[in-house]
Design a protein around this motif. Structure first.
Motif, mmCIF file in Angstrom:
data_model
loop_
_atom_site.group_PDB
_atom_site.id
_atom_site.type_symbol
_atom_site.label_atom_id
_atom_site.label_comp_id
_atom_site.label_asym_id
_atom_site.label_seq_id
_atom_site.Cartn_x
_atom_site.Cartn_y
_atom_site.Cartn_z
ATOM 1 N N ASP A 1 -27.869 53.999 -29.378
ATOM 2 C CA ASP A 1 -28.543 55.286 -29.151
ATOM 3 C C ASP A 1 -29.777 55.479 -30.019
ATOM 4 O OD1 ASP A 1 -26.635 56.015 -27.292
ATOM 5 O OD2 ASP A 1 -25.329 56.947 -28.790
ATOM 6 N N LEU A 2 -30.135 54.468 -30.797
ATOM 7 C CA LEU A 2 -31.262 54.576 -31.714
ATOM 8 C C LEU A 2 -32.471 53.846 -31.136
ATOM 9 C CD1 LEU A 2 -32.549 55.147 -34.530
ATOM 10 C CD2 LEU A 2 -31.494 53.020 -35.312
ATOM 11 N N SER A 3 -33.611 54.507 -31.140
ATOM 12 C CA SER A 3 -34.833 53.847 -30.688
ATOM 13 C C SER A 3 -35.992 54.237 -31.594
ATOM 14 C CB SER A 3 -35.157 54.196 -29.235
ATOM 15 O OG SER A 3 -35.471 55.567 -29.107
ATOM 16 N N VAL A 4 -36.947 53.308 -31.718
ATOM 17 C CA VAL A 4 -38.140 53.483 -32.527
ATOM 18 C C VAL A 4 -39.339 53.132 -31.657
ATOM 19 C CG1 VAL A 4 -39.381 52.730 -34.586
ATOM 20 C CG2 VAL A 4 -36.889 52.851 -34.620
ATOM 21 N N ALA A 5 -40.330 54.017 -31.624
ATOM 22 C CA ALA A 5 -41.512 53.783 -30.799
ATOM 23 C C ALA A 5 -42.764 53.955 -31.630
ATOM 24 C CB ALA A 5 -41.534 54.736 -29.607
ATOM 25 N N VAL A 6 -43.736 53.054 -31.425
ATOM 26 C CA VAL A 6 -45.018 53.107 -32.117
ATOM 27 C C VAL A 6 -46.122 53.322 -31.103
ATOM 28 C CG1 VAL A 6 -46.708 51.757 -33.426
ATOM 29 C CG2 VAL A 6 -44.289 51.691 -34.069
ATOM 30 N N THR A 7 -47.019 54.239 -31.413
ATOM 31 C CA THR A 7 -48.225 54.456 -30.612
ATOM 32 C C THR A 7 -49.431 54.301 -31.538
ATOM 33 O OG1 THR A 7 -48.104 56.837 -30.991
ATOM 34 C CG2 THR A 7 -47.088 55.998 -28.980
ATOM 35 N N ALA A 8 -50.614 54.106 -30.921
ATOM 36 C CA ALA A 8 -51.799 53.844 -31.735
ATOM 37 C C ALA A 8 -52.994 54.597 -31.193
ATOM 38 C CB ALA A 8 -52.087 52.348 -31.768
ATOM 39 N N SER A 9 -54.032 54.687 -32.016
ATOM 40 C CA SER A 9 -55.253 55.383 -31.642
ATOM 41 C C SER A 9 -56.024 54.598 -30.575
ATOM 42 C CB SER A 9 -56.137 55.583 -32.887
ATOM 43 O OG SER A 9 -56.446 54.318 -33.462
ATOM 44 N N PHE A 10 -56.973 55.264 -29.978
ATOM 45 C CA PHE A 10 -57.769 54.691 -28.893
ATOM 46 C C PHE A 10 -58.434 53.388 -29.347
ATOM 47 C CE2 PHE A 10 -61.822 54.211 -26.670
ATOM 48 C CZ PHE A 10 -61.385 54.192 -25.350
ATOM 49 N N GLY A 11 -58.458 52.446 -28.440
ATOM 50 C CA GLY A 11 -59.138 51.186 -28.714
ATOM 51 C C GLY A 11 -58.231 50.072 -29.147
ATOM 52 N N ALA A 12 -56.946 50.351 -29.374
ATOM 53 C CA ALA A 12 -56.033 49.320 -29.826
ATOM 54 C C ALA A 12 -55.493 48.525 -28.638
ATOM 55 C CB ALA A 12 -54.878 49.930 -30.590
ATOM 56 N N THR A 13 -55.289 47.243 -28.860
ATOM 57 C CA THR A 13 -54.569 46.397 -27.915
ATOM 58 C C THR A 13 -53.291 45.925 -28.583
ATOM 59 O OG1 THR A 13 -55.737 44.415 -28.654
ATOM 60 C CG2 THR A 13 -56.696 45.649 -26.801
ATOM 61 N N VAL A 14 -52.322 45.516 -27.763
ATOM 62 C CA VAL A 14 -51.026 45.096 -28.283
ATOM 63 C C VAL A 14 -50.749 43.670 -27.830
ATOM 64 C CG1 VAL A 14 -48.569 45.573 -28.375
ATOM 65 C CG2 VAL A 14 -50.183 47.465 -28.177
ATOM 66 N N THR B 1 -62.168 54.772 -38.801
ATOM 67 C CA THR B 1 -60.735 55.023 -39.014
ATOM 68 C C THR B 1 -59.964 54.718 -37.739
ATOM 69 O OG1 THR B 1 -61.127 56.733 -40.677
ATOM 70 C CG2 THR B 1 -59.010 56.774 -39.560
ATOM 71 N N VAL B 2 -58.867 53.992 -37.883
ATOM 72 C CA VAL B 2 -57.909 53.787 -36.806
ATOM 73 C C VAL B 2 -56.575 54.348 -37.286
ATOM 74 C CG1 VAL B 2 -59.123 51.769 -35.925
ATOM 75 C CG2 VAL B 2 -57.289 51.477 -37.610
ATOM 76 N N SER B 3 -55.657 54.558 -36.371
ATOM 77 C CA SER B 3 -54.396 55.173 -36.777
ATOM 78 C C SER B 3 -53.257 54.714 -35.875
ATOM 79 C CB SER B 3 -54.503 56.700 -36.736
ATOM 80 O OG SER B 3 -54.757 57.153 -35.421
ATOM 81 N N TRP B 4 -52.058 54.884 -36.396
ATOM 82 C CA TRP B 4 -50.859 54.602 -35.606
ATOM 83 C C TRP B 4 -49.750 55.538 -36.050
ATOM 84 C CZ3 TRP B 4 -46.357 52.462 -37.898
ATOM 85 C CH2 TRP B 4 -46.503 52.054 -39.227
ATOM 86 N N GLN B 5 -48.760 55.709 -35.184
ATOM 87 C CA GLN B 5 -47.681 56.650 -35.433
ATOM 88 C C GLN B 5 -46.356 55.993 -35.050
ATOM 89 O OE1 GLN B 5 -50.148 57.593 -32.927
ATOM 90 N NE2 GLN B 5 -51.480 58.019 -34.682
ATOM 91 N N LEU B 6 -45.333 56.277 -35.842
ATOM 92 C CA LEU B 6 -43.979 55.814 -35.544
ATOM 93 C C LEU B 6 -43.081 57.028 -35.395
ATOM 94 C CD1 LEU B 6 -41.979 52.954 -37.144
ATOM 95 C CD2 LEU B 6 -41.011 55.251 -37.220
#
Length: 643
Positions: free
Chosen positions: A119-132, A150-155
């Motif tokens: 039941d546990l999940s972790v998701a990361v998103t990033a600022s515009f311009g990022a590729t994965v 500046t670039v950014s990401w969120q968990l």
């Protein structure tokens, strides 16, 4: 990053052009936020001066983390680079991580930048311009001269089984304004309050009461002893965190006898964990001989500081049950002392605050065998009996005389059985072992007896002199064990290290017992340690002599921040100004450290009941207090005044 005892981020490796940034500095940015500064020396202008700086700012969020990465250039020409951030989340329980064991991540699935298990999940998103690509974020960046990008990401974490969460309401205590001749006191207080704010927790399922998690990263959950001591040390800033802590622990008070968990009727919990992260101890574990006593004393002290009478009265049934544990379960062999033994074979061998398996030793280094009756626990029992009696009397409940008689008898028994002779004179032993032999190591534990009333004035003076000796106070605070004892080791967890909370508690008790010189000796060491640790006192640090290295040696696995270590900054302030209220009796004592050994100190915004109170102590030791309501009468010691 850990969330509710699960490692939800195991890798966040930053590379520019495939190369690591050279780390040069870190700086706190307030509660739950830190900046990290690095250099990319291969980029920018040639020459000795670096021209490309990389700053990472991390901020904790409810169930998550935000990070910004800023590349700043002072180079003459544009700088082009690829910023890459390699990420992973093994979702490991905290127990094997703390033990340094390999973690099997076979049960973790990943899809893009989302990891999940059960039941546990972790998701990361990033600022515009990022590729994965392969769980790595990539940003192509060009930085013009004297500009930044500046670039950014969120968990974010989705964890329905989490046991603890961030409280929804505002911080429960005031934030006083501190001015002092010794600016280190000001800085320590400010950083301590930031750390304490970041350790606030509530239990899940709609709980509203707040308590302090013991420490980051290993103990960020409800711990009876740690949460109680931290709340008690914060009473000069208000009673709300004490009230929440008392209620949370009351809701988990023991009701049955269970040797596997250490539970007994009336007993207060030691530790609460989510079941799927515990490898050794039960999820709800009661293996603490002192939490019940500390609960009683916190309720009493919060009442004295002005906790609402109706809130106190609602907890009296818990108090009576806790006293019942003291009467029927704390003293298993009936000798009049409280002792412990791990009957399960899988719990803690030692169940006082020095709970490592090798902490209770004779002067020769020999380990004590259970059942063990700790010295400070007898002092806590004496104090809890008197505190319980005062509460029972005040609220018209029976039993007060019985508990005053208990305390009187405890003092007589203690004087007869615990005192031993050592090279520097007589002192209380660390404990009695299973054969009732005094465990004669000289330790910091005896400092917790001061100010309780268990010791006579002469005995208190002898204890104070020993605690201020080079063998105990020659490091950066109070050593847990004397350098003259065979088991002393400066980086032993409990046999020679220095613990911030232990030092602060003993400073306050020395002040209360009228030993300002000894208190000042320990305070000097603790302030020097605080300066070395950028005013974020860790859980513990090495007990080396101050002349050996000139700064304390860090303990490798110490929690930092840690609740009672952070609360030590507040306790140091409180000892200096000496405001000691008894709101139910309508009195407030003002007893600052005599002769102001810490210099002039002024604290604006202390809390007594609903009143905001200011106290100032001048360099000559005279004191003034402002803001007391008319219902409180000030007891004035020498050189004190009121306005």
């Amino acid at each position: 990053m850990f969330h509710a005892d699960v490692r939800v981020l195991s890798r966040a490796e930053l590379l520019l052009d495939g190369r690591s940034v050279e780390s040069v500095a870190t700086s706190p940015l307030g509660p739950g936020a830190t900046a990290f500064v690095g250099l990319a020396r291969w980029l920018g202008d040639p020459g000795p001066d670096p021209t490309v700086r990389v700053t990472r700012e991390r901020r904790l969020m409810p169930a998550g983390l935000d990070e910004t990465i800023t590349i700043t250039s002072t180079a003459a020409e544009p700088v082009t680079t690829e910023v890459a951030l390699a990420l992973d989340a093994d979702l490991a329980p905290i127990a094997p991580v703390k033990a340094g064991r390999a973690v099997d991540a076979a049960g973790v699935t990943r899809s893009g930048l989302t990891w999940s298990a059960g039941d546990l999940s972790v998701a990361v998103t990033a600022s515009f311009g990022a590729t994965v690509q392969d769980a790595t974020l990539r940003w192509p960046v060009t930085v013009a001269p004297r500009t930044s990008v500046t670039v950014s990401w969120q968990l974010r974490v989705d964890d329905q089984a989490a046991l603890v969460r961030e409280p929804a309401g505002p911080v429960e205590w005031t934030r006083p304004t501190v001015t002092a001749d010794d600016r280190r006191i000001e800085r320590l207080a400010a950083r301590s309050l930031d750390d304490l704010e970041s350790l606030r927790l509530s239990l899940s399922a709609g709980a509203t009461d707040t308590f302090l998690g013991a420490g980051v990263p290993w103990y960020l959950t409800l711990f009876g002893r740690d949460s109680l001591w931290a709340a008690r040390m914060l009473l000069p800033l208000g009673t709300d965190i004490a009230e929440g802590t008392l209620r949370v622990l009351a809701a988990h008070q023991g009701t049955a006898v269970d040797p596997q968990t250490g539970e007994a009727p009336g007993k207060i919990l030691h530790e609460l964990r989510r079941a799927d992260t515990q490898a050794a101890l039960p999820a709800a574990y009661f293996g603490s001989v002192d939490s019940t006593l500390l609960w009683i004393s916190l309720l009493h002290d919060a009442w004295r500081w002005g906790m609402a009478p109706e809130a106190v009265e609602s907890l009296l049934p818990t108090l009576e049950s806790a006293l019942g544990w003291l009467a029927h379960h704390g003293d298993a062999d009936g000798d009049g002392f409280l002792e412990y033994i791990d009957e399960s074979g899988r719990g803690l061998a030692n169940q006082g605050w020095k709970d490592s398996g090798d902490s209770i030793r004779f002067r020769t280094g020999e380990l004590a065998t259970a059942p063990i009756a700790l010295v400070e626990v007898q002092g806590y029992a004496y104090e809890a009996a008197l505190h319980g009696a005062a509460l029972l009397d005040a609220f018209g409940r029976p039993g007060g005389p019985r508990w005053r008689e208990y305390a009187q008898a405890m003092a007589a028994r203690f004087r007869d059985k615990f005192w031993v002779d050592g090279p520097a004179g007589a002192y209380p032993a660390l404990a009695l072992d299973g054969d009732k032999r005094p465990v004669d190591a000289l330790t910091s534990n005896i400092g917790h007896l001061l100010g309780t009333g268990l010791l006579t004035a002469k005995e208190s003076a002898q204890v104070a002199d020993l605690l201020a000796s080079d063998a105990m106070a020659g490091g950066f605070g109070l050593r847990t064990m004397s350098t003259h004892d065979a088991a002393f080791s400066p980086l032993s967890y409990h046999c020679g290290s220095v613990w911030a909370h232990d030092t602060a508690i003993v400073i306050d008790r020395l002040a209360r017992a009228g030993h300002p010189a000894a208190a000042a000796t320990l305070a000097s060491g603790l302030l020097a340690a605080a300066e070395s640790f950028d005013y974020q006192l860790p859980e513990l640090f090495g007990g080396d002599d101050r002349s050996t290295f000139g700064r304390p040696v860090p303990y490798p696995a110490a929690c930092r921040p840690q609740a009672w270590a952070a609360a030590a900054g507040v306790t140091l302030l409180h000892a200096a100004v000496g405001l000691r209220p008894d709101v139910p009796a309508g009195t407030v004592a003002l007893a600052p450290l005599q002769d102001a050994p810490l210099g002039a100190v002024a604290v604006r915004g202390l809390r007594v009941g609903a009143a905001s109170v200011d106290v100032a102590v001048s360099a000559d030791g005279s004191a003034t207090v402002q803001g007391l309501p008319p219902s409180l009468r000030l007891a004035l010691p020498r050189h004190a005044a009121a306005r």
